[in-house]
Design a protein around this motif. Structure first.
Motif, mmCIF file in Angstrom:
data_model
loop_
_atom_site.group_PDB
_atom_site.id
_atom_site.type_symbol
_atom_site.label_atom_id
_atom_site.label_comp_id
_atom_site.label_asym_id
_atom_site.label_seq_id
_atom_site.Cartn_x
_atom_site.Cartn_y
_atom_site.Cartn_z
ATOM 1 N N LEU A 71 25.710 2.523 32.418
ATOM 2 C CA LEU A 71 25.798 2.427 30.964
ATOM 3 C C LEU A 71 24.645 3.177 30.302
ATOM 4 N N ARG A 72 24.945 3.781 29.148
ATOM 5 C CA ARG A 72 23.958 4.541 28.392
ATOM 6 C C ARG A 72 24.074 4.188 26.914
ATOM 7 N N VAL A 73 22.967 4.342 26.198
ATOM 8 C CA VAL A 73 23.010 4.204 24.744
ATOM 9 C C VAL A 73 24.023 5.229 24.239
ATOM 10 N N ASP A 102 27.368 4.709 24.569
ATOM 11 C CA ASP A 102 28.657 4.331 25.147
ATOM 12 C C ASP A 102 29.308 3.251 24.296
ATOM 13 N N VAL A 103 30.623 3.300 24.194
ATOM 14 C CA VAL A 103 31.375 2.219 23.553
ATOM 15 C C VAL A 103 31.886 1.340 24.682
ATOM 16 N N VAL A 104 31.538 0.062 24.615
ATOM 17 C CA VAL A 104 31.875 -0.871 25.693
ATOM 18 C C VAL A 104 32.727 -2.015 25.172
ATOM 19 N N LEU A 105 33.459 -2.610 26.088
ATOM 20 C CA LEU A 105 34.197 -3.833 25.799
ATOM 21 C C LEU A 105 33.366 -4.975 26.355
ATOM 22 N N ALA A 106 33.022 -5.925 25.491
ATOM 23 C CA ALA A 106 32.131 -7.013 25.896
ATOM 24 C C ALA A 106 32.695 -8.366 25.490
ATOM 25 N N ARG A 107 32.270 -9.370 26.243
ATOM 26 C CA ARG A 107 32.528 -10.759 25.854
ATOM 27 C C ARG A 107 31.420 -11.144 24.885
ATOM 28 N N ALA A 108 31.739 -11.253 23.641
ATOM 29 C CA ALA A 108 30.757 -11.632 22.621
ATOM 30 C C ALA A 108 31.109 -13.028 22.115
ATOM 31 N N ALA A 109 30.234 -13.589 21.311
ATOM 32 C CA ALA A 109 30.462 -14.940 20.778
ATOM 33 C C ALA A 109 31.781 -15.019 20.019
ATOM 34 N N ILE A 116 26.825 0.800 22.311
ATOM 35 C CA ILE A 116 25.496 0.387 22.760
ATOM 36 C C ILE A 116 24.453 1.131 21.930
ATOM 37 N N VAL A 117 23.557 0.373 21.297
ATOM 38 C CA VAL A 117 22.478 0.989 20.511
ATOM 39 C C VAL A 117 21.108 0.751 21.132
ATOM 40 N N ARG A 118 21.009 -0.227 22.023
ATOM 41 C CA ARG A 118 19.753 -0.481 22.731
ATOM 42 C C ARG A 118 20.105 -1.090 24.089
ATOM 43 N N LEU A 119 19.364 -0.644 25.089
ATOM 44 C CA LEU A 119 19.664 -1.052 26.455
ATOM 45 C C LEU A 119 18.355 -1.326 27.190
ATOM 46 N N SER A 120 18.262 -2.497 27.801
ATOM 47 C CA SER A 120 17.087 -2.819 28.616
ATOM 48 C C SER A 120 17.575 -3.432 29.921
ATOM 49 N N ARG A 121 16.661 -3.762 30.787
ATOM 50 C CA ARG A 121 17.052 -4.384 32.057
ATOM 51 C C ARG A 121 17.719 -5.725 31.844
ATOM 52 N N GLU A 122 17.281 -6.447 30.808
ATOM 53 C CA GLU A 122 17.780 -7.801 30.581
ATOM 54 C C GLU A 122 18.950 -7.871 29.616
ATOM 55 N N THR A 123 18.948 -7.048 28.575
ATOM 56 C CA THR A 123 19.949 -7.195 27.520
ATOM 57 C C THR A 123 20.537 -5.861 27.076
ATOM 58 N N ILE A 124 21.664 -5.995 26.397
ATOM 59 C CA ILE A 124 22.341 -4.862 25.779
ATOM 60 C C ILE A 124 22.589 -5.247 24.324
ATOM 61 N N ILE A 125 22.230 -4.360 23.415
ATOM 62 C CA ILE A 125 22.493 -4.585 21.991
ATOM 63 C C ILE A 125 23.570 -3.588 21.574
ATOM 64 N N ASN A 145 30.823 1.101 12.054
ATOM 65 C CA ASN A 145 31.022 0.852 10.633
ATOM 66 C C ASN A 145 30.288 -0.411 10.176
ATOM 67 N N ALA A 146 29.360 -0.894 10.979
ATOM 68 C CA ALA A 146 28.646 -2.129 10.669
ATOM 69 C C ALA A 146 27.214 -1.830 10.243
ATOM 70 N N LEU A 147 26.675 -2.689 9.390
ATOM 71 C CA LEU A 147 25.303 -2.523 8.923
ATOM 72 C C LEU A 147 24.291 -3.169 9.855
ATOM 73 N N THR A 148 24.717 -4.177 10.589
ATOM 74 C CA THR A 148 23.773 -4.907 11.432
ATOM 75 C C THR A 148 24.193 -4.857 12.893
ATOM 76 N N ARG A 149 23.213 -5.081 13.740
ATOM 77 C CA ARG A 149 23.453 -5.117 15.176
ATOM 78 C C ARG A 149 24.064 -6.451 15.567
ATOM 79 N N ASP A 150 24.708 -6.457 16.721
ATOM 80 C CA ASP A 150 25.266 -7.687 17.274
ATOM 81 C C ASP A 150 24.167 -8.450 18.005
ATOM 82 N N ALA A 151 24.449 -9.693 18.308
ATOM 83 C CA ALA A 151 23.521 -10.487 19.126
ATOM 84 C C ALA A 151 23.400 -9.857 20.508
#
Length: 138
Positions: free
Chosen positions: A47-49, A51-58, A66-75, A80-86
């Motif tokens: 995965l790379r910043v 990429d458009v991914v399908l995720a299980r979200a709340a 994907i706008v931010r990627l770390s070892r622990e989390t993916i943001i 078309n959204a103003l804010t990031r997801d959890a």
């Protein structure tokens, strides 16, 4: 988890690509409501910043970029959204959206939104912040 979500997770978990209808406008115009999305399995390390991914979200299955990627989390965030997801765990990612079916044609999903959209989204965020500051002063 609903039965559709379970089915998609099971199909992708077996290494088989899936196809389903998009619903909503959070990824417009990259993905438009009603279009068929094609999703393939994706290993976490691939995965790379951008990429458009399908995720299980709340809120359920979500196809966002994907706008931010770390070892622990993916943001992620909708184009078309103003804010990031959890924050998501890597295990929440079911696959990568590869293309959409649009008006009878196959359209590859770009790995990054068009530059103008990035600028427009940033401008919208600043205007929203400015309007909130003005409202608090009045």
């Amino acid at each position: 988890m609903n039965s559709f979500e379970n089915t998609i997770a099971d199909v992708l978990g077996r290494g088989v690509a899936a196809r389903f209808h998009a619903a909503g406008h959070s990824m417009h115009p990259t993905i438009r409501s009603g279009e068929h999305l094609h999703v393939t399995t994706a290993e976490a390390r691939s995965l790379r910043v951008g990429d458009v991914v399908l995720a299980r979200a709340a809120r359920g299955l979500t196809a966002h970029r994907i706008v931010r990627l770390s070892r622990e989390t993916i943001i992620t965030r909708g184009d078309n959204a103003l804010t990031r997801d959890a924050a998501l765990r890597h295990s929440d990612i079911l696959g990568r959206i590869t293309h959409v079916e649009r008006q009878g044609a196959t359209v590859t999903v770009p790995t990054a939104p068009l530059r103008i959209r990035v600028v427009a989204r940033t401008l919208r965020r600043h205007l929203l912040s400015l309007s909130q500051i003005i409202r608090s002063l009045v």
